[in-house]
Structure formats: C-alpha cells, structure tokens
Scaffold this motif. Structure first.
Motif, short mmCIF file in Angstrom:
data_model
loop_
_atom_site.label_atom_id
_atom_site.label_comp_id
_atom_site.label_asym_id
_atom_site.label_seq_id
_atom_site.Cartn_x
_atom_site.Cartn_y
_atom_site.Cartn_z
N MET A 29 35.03 33.05 33.96
CA MET A 29 33.94 33.79 34.20
C MET A 29 33.84 34.42 35.59
O MET A 29 33.67 35.39 36.07
N ILE A 30 33.92 33.27 36.57
CA ILE A 30 33.88 33.58 38.06
C ILE A 30 34.96 34.46 38.44
O ILE A 30 34.84 35.55 39.12
N GLY A 31 36.32 34.69 37.74
CA GLY A 31 37.28 35.46 38.21
C GLY A 31 37.04 36.78 37.55
O GLY A 31 37.15 37.94 38.43
N GLN A 32 36.28 37.13 36.59
CA GLN A 32 35.81 38.22 36.23
C GLN A 32 34.88 38.74 37.06
O GLN A 32 34.98 40.09 37.38
N TYR A 33 33.93 38.07 37.44
CA TYR A 33 32.94 38.46 38.26
C TYR A 33 33.31 38.95 39.44
O TYR A 33 33.12 39.91 40.17
N ILE A 34 34.03 38.02 40.07
CA ILE A 34 34.81 38.64 41.41
C ILE A 34 35.77 39.78 41.23
O ILE A 34 35.38 40.69 42.11
N SER A 35 36.26 40.19 40.37
CA SER A 35 36.92 41.20 40.24
C SER A 35 36.42 42.38 40.02
O SER A 35 36.35 43.54 40.71
N THR A 36 35.09 42.37 39.12
CA THR A 36 34.25 43.47 38.98
C THR A 36 33.34 43.69 40.31
O THR A 36 33.04 44.96 40.60
N ALA A 37 32.99 42.65 40.99
CA ALA A 37 32.37 42.75 42.41
C ALA A 37 33.32 43.43 43.17
O ALA A 37 32.66 44.37 44.01
N MET A 38 34.56 43.11 43.31
CA MET A 38 35.52 43.86 44.31
C MET A 38 35.39 45.15 43.96
O MET A 38 36.35 46.10 45.03
N GLY A 39 35.25 45.74 42.51
CA GLY A 39 35.37 47.02 42.50
C GLY A 39 34.40 47.98 42.92
O GLY A 39 34.31 49.02 43.13
N LYS A 40 33.40 47.23 43.66
CA LYS A 40 32.21 47.86 44.39
C LYS A 40 32.69 48.06 45.86
O LYS A 40 31.80 48.43 46.55
N ALA A 41 33.74 47.36 46.32
CA ALA A 41 34.05 47.24 47.66
C ALA A 41 34.27 49.01 48.39
O ALA A 41 34.98 49.75 47.35
N HIS A 42 33.96 48.91 49.31
CA HIS A 42 34.35 50.31 50.18
C HIS A 42 35.01 49.87 51.41
O HIS A 42 34.62 48.90 51.97
N TYR A 43 36.03 50.79 51.64
CA TYR A 43 36.96 50.45 52.66
C TYR A 43 36.88 51.47 53.84
O TYR A 43 36.48 52.71 53.38
N GLU A 44 37.22 51.48 55.09
CA GLU A 44 37.12 52.54 55.92
C GLU A 44 38.14 52.08 57.32
O GLU A 44 38.29 50.89 57.41
N VAL A 45 38.74 53.16 57.91
CA VAL A 45 39.76 52.87 58.88
C VAL A 45 38.61 53.07 60.01
O VAL A 45 37.98 53.97 60.12
N LEU A 46 38.81 52.00 60.88
CA LEU A 46 37.83 52.07 62.22
C LEU A 46 38.72 52.62 63.37
O LEU A 46 39.79 52.54 63.58
#
Length: 92
Positions: free
Chosen positions: A1-18
């Motif tokens: 379950m923790i793997g699925q949780y982390i994967s789902t949470a990572m789907g909310k990640a936002h990235y930018e180039v500094l």
C-alpha cells in the motif's frame, strides 16, 4: 500500500527549471517541506521520491498526521477509532 500511496502522491509533483543554474526543482503539492533540487529532471524525481518516503516514515514514526491522497490513507485506524483508543499512540 505504501508504494501505491507514494506513486499517487508523486503524481502531484510539480517541477520547474531554476533560472539561476538551470537545475530542476520539484515539490509535492500538499506535503509541506517535501522538495528536491538536482541537475537533471530524472535526478530531481528520484531525490523527491526519496524525500517523500523519509518524510512519511518520520511523520508516521512520530504519530503525526499524513495527508490522505486520492482516498489512500496510510493510517486507516484513525477513521475508525477517532483517537479514542491506544492504537493511535506512537510506539516507543
């Protein structure tokens, strides 16, 4: 379950180039203090996932709350006992 949780949470990640050094910065929305910075996008994603894992383990080990992500709850007992029993107490 923790793997699925982390994967789902990572789907909310936002990235930018500094602009300063053209490195990548990433953070996970809804997880205060979970961010990473690296030279490449792949390194940033990997670092961000590691930070998220460590953040979760620390909070859970200290009995602190963690967000529910798309109905995934790492602390399912909280919804049934509402903190009225000793199951919500941190383990020494």
């Amino acid at each position: 379950m923790i793997g699925q949780y982390i994967s789902t949470a990572m789907g909310k990640a936002h990235y930018e180039v500094l602009p300063d050094d053209c490195s990548y910065y990433g953070e996970v929305s809804g997880f205060s203090g979970v961010y990473a910075n690296a030279a490449t996008l792949e390194e940033c994603r990997n670092a961000l996932e590691e930070v998220l894992e460590e953040w979760l383990f620390l909070r859970i080990s200290r009995g602190l709350s963690v967000p529910v992500v798309e109905r995934l709850d790492l602390i399912p007992l909280r919804s049934s006992c509402k903190g009225s029993c000793s199951c919500a107490s941190p383990v020494a």
